[in-house]
Write an enzyme that holds these catalytic residues in place. Structure first.
Site, PDB file in Angstrom:
ATOM      1  N   LYS A  55      -9.366 -21.787   2.177  1.00 12.47           N
ATOM      2  CA  LYS A  55     -10.853 -22.311   2.046  1.00 12.47           C
ATOM      3  C   LYS A  55     -11.248 -22.356   0.831  1.00 12.47           C
ATOM      4  CE  LYS A  55     -11.361 -21.736   7.202  1.00 12.47           C
ATOM      5  NZ  LYS A  55     -12.042 -20.877   8.144  1.00 12.47           N
ATOM      6  N   TRP A  57      -9.963 -21.705  -2.388  1.00 10.66           N
ATOM      7  CA  TRP A  57      -9.288 -22.715  -3.310  1.00 10.66           C
ATOM      8  C   TRP A  57      -9.569 -24.230  -3.029  1.00 10.66           C
ATOM      9  CZ3 TRP A  57      -8.621 -20.330  -7.621  1.00 10.66           C
ATOM     10  CH2 TRP A  57      -8.409 -18.958  -7.579  1.00 10.66           C
ATOM     11  N   LEU A 189      -8.553  -8.609 -11.691  1.00 13.92           N
ATOM     12  CA  LEU A 189      -9.491  -8.723 -10.621  1.00 13.92           C
ATOM     13  C   LEU A 189      -9.059  -7.483  -9.720  1.00 13.92           C
ATOM     14  CD1 LEU A 189     -11.348  -9.950  -8.794  1.00 13.92           C
ATOM     15  CD2 LEU A 189      -9.726 -11.471  -7.874  1.00 13.92           C
ATOM     16  N   LYS A 198     -14.522  -7.739   2.077  1.00  8.25           N
ATOM     17  CA  LYS A 198     -16.035  -8.145   1.893  1.00  8.25           C
ATOM     18  C   LYS A 198     -15.767  -9.359   0.775  1.00  8.25           C
ATOM     19  CE  LYS A 198     -16.853  -4.618   4.248  1.00  8.25           C
ATOM     20  NZ  LYS A 198     -16.846  -4.641   5.656  1.00  8.25           N
ATOM     21  N   ARG A 199     -16.882 -10.263   0.748  1.00  8.98           N
ATOM     22  CA  ARG A 199     -16.867 -11.278   0.195  1.00  8.98           C
ATOM     23  C   ARG A 199     -17.220 -11.078  -1.485  1.00  8.98           C
ATOM     24  NH1 ARG A 199     -16.783 -16.240   2.172  1.00  8.98           N
ATOM     25  NH2 ARG A 199     -17.382 -18.181   0.689  1.00  8.98           N
ATOM     26  N   LEU A 506      -0.289 -10.056 -19.410  1.00 11.77           N
ATOM     27  CA  LEU A 506      -0.368  -8.555 -19.151  1.00 11.77           C
ATOM     28  C   LEU A 506      -0.425  -8.182 -17.719  1.00 11.77           C
ATOM     29  CD1 LEU A 506      -2.149  -7.445 -22.506  1.00 11.77           C
ATOM     30  CD2 LEU A 506       0.259  -7.388 -22.197  1.00 11.77           C
TER      31      LEU A 506
END
Length: 506
Positions: A55, A57, A189, A198-199, A506
């Protein structure tokens, strides 16, 4: 480091549990290189997915599943925006969180990033191994020439100011076949383990996109160890054991049937000395020649970085550590990268180059925990024969997939010898394993130098750009399952032809 490994307090956890998540994106760089395991998409099985399963993406400028083919034109999905069209304020975070920009020149903040990723970043699917980055690694990886401080993005818990999430981007000039784009390379990330539901991750991705857009950058490249819409290529990790006993003892690898540990150790032994005449460690005076050699070599591939003189210096010189090398290992304090050149004894021309970097991992299920010292092949280049090279160092008459068998044989002969020497240097430096991807011409040396394949794939993605699929040097059935029928037939990824990827992330 201990503080970052603690669980959130019950009060913090209770507040954050109120935030529901519609989807979860765990990492933009899940390189399941430790055990070679990855959660790909099975062919026709229960894991088969379509765009409705992604959803987040679906709302982003990325190719739709099944949309890439041999006739896909190159170009942006969305047009560039004027500054006034771009959102000026940060995206809203869930309650109890706040944005921060991390200053990696500040030792306290650098340590916060290091501790967050050390305790919460990439693990293999069995939670057996986890990357163990160093502060020196982050300085090298996230502060290249022209880096944008605003692209080092953190999220803190408002009450405690604890850093619980991070994402980064660095500038890169990217050539995608015939097109050159000033882009960003998105990486690292990471969301605290207690907050994976969590969002936060989707908001982090939107925010780094917004900040890149404000600097006039509308394309990005990123890698993931799982399938998302829609990869342009996929590579496989290969591993070359150096300290075989340690790898077996920690569960990194096993002893094959019909073989004893002693025989396996003997099989994996590498030469104590190098064999290439004129091989030596890179010196500062070599940097211009290395830049020209690498530029000519990479010009043959479809997805490559265009490095300035400053970037060549940063990538291969700035991470070499300080002070005198250890007399036994040759390693300097704080060293992250190792770079070597071959100088022709008669002409003094630099004819070959290779480099690797250090990225340890922690074996989590061994008590006490043990560090696996891993070397990763970075960039490698060799002088092309006259039949393949153009009239200048930056011009190549043919591309990797159109080269003659004689040219490929020449390249293979050079690379196999260079990699044996690289393994010798890495072994002397007390690395436990040497890793490489099926990109560039790496398939030419993997078997001859006794690398073994991992089980997982590394998927490559372009943000806001479409192009026809690029060979990754390996056949990945997952791509065939989601609409790229060429992959299932073996025509997209052909190990015999190598890979069109000339970029190392990397």
């Amino acid at each position: 480091m201990d503080e970052a490994k603690k669980n959130l307090s019950p009060e913090e956890a209770a507040k954050l549990d109120r935030q529901a998540v519609a989807e979860m994106v765990e990492s933009l760089n899940l390189r399941d290189v430790i055990s070679g395991k990855s959660s790909g998409i099975s062919v026709g099985g229960k894991n088969k997915k379509d765009m409705s399963d992604f959803k987040f993406w679906s709302s982003q400028p990325v190719p739709k599943i099944g949309s890439l083919s041999s006739i896909t034109p190159d170009g942006p999905i969305e047009k560039d925006k004027a500054i006034e069209e771009i959102r000026q304020d940060p995206y809203p975070l869930p309650k109890d969180f706040e944005w921060c920009t991390m200053d990696l020149n500040n030792q306290v903040q650098l340590k916060e990033v290091y501790e967050l990723l050390t305790a919460n970043y990439v693990e293999d699917s069995d939670a057996t191994f986890r990357f163990d980055y160093s502060a020196e690694f982050f300085r090298w990886a996230l502060m290249p020439p022209g880096f944008v401080k605003d692209w080092h993005i953190g999220v803190r818990v408002s009450a405690s100011k604890r850093l619980v999430a991070f994402i980064s981007a660095i500038p890169i000039t990217l050539r995608i076949r015939a097109f050159t784009k000033h882009s960003s390379e998105v990486n690292f990330l990471c969301v605290h383990k207690k907050l994976r539901n969590k969002r936060l991750a989707p908001v982090l991705i939107r925010e780094v996109t917004r900040r890149c857009n404000l600097h006039g950058v509308f394309q990005a490249v990123y890698t993931v160890g799982i399938y998302l819409p829609t990869p342009i290529t996929a590579n496989q990790y290969y591993h070359r054991a150096l300290n075989t006993k340690k790898l077996v003892d920690t569960g990194f690898s096993g002893v094959p049937r019909n073989m004893t540990l002693a025989r396996l150790i003997a099989k994996n032994k590498v030469p104590d000395t190098t064999s290439t005449p004129g091989l030596r460690e890179l010196e500062e005076k070599d940097l211009p020649a290395v830049g020209e050699l690498l530029s000519a070599y990479l010009a043959r591939f479809d997805l490559v970085p265009l490095m300035s003189e400053e970037e060549v210096r940063h990538n291969f010189w700035s991470g070499r550590g300080t002070g005198q090398p250890d007399p036994v290992t040759g390693k300097r304090p704080g060293q992250v990268t190792w770079s070597f050149v071959v100088e022709d004894p008669e002409t003094h021309r630099i004819t070959d180059f290779f480099s690797f970097y250090s990225l340890p991992s922690t074996a989590l299920k061994v008590s006490p925990t043990v560090t696996i010292d891993a070397a990763y092949l970075y960039y490698i280049a060799t002088e092309l024969p006259a039949s393949a090279a153009g009239t200048s160092a930056n011009s190549v008459a043919t591309t990797w997939d159109k080269e003659s068998p004689e040219t490929r044989a020449h390249i293979k002969q050079r690379l196999v010898r260079l990699i044996w020497d690289a393994l010798s240097f890495a072994n002397k430096a007390k690395f436990d394993v040497f890793n490489a991807l099926t990109l560039m011409d790496n398939n030419l040396f993997l078997n001859d130098t006794k690398f073994g394949p991992g089980d997982g794939m590394l998927y490559w993605y372009l943000f806001n750009w479409t192009t026809r699929p690029i060979s990754g040097g390996t056949v990945d059935p997952a791509l065939g399952a989601v609409g790229a029928t060429q992959a299932a037939k073996g025509s997209m990824f052909d190990p015999a032809k190598g890979s069109g990827v000339g970029l190392v992330m990397l």
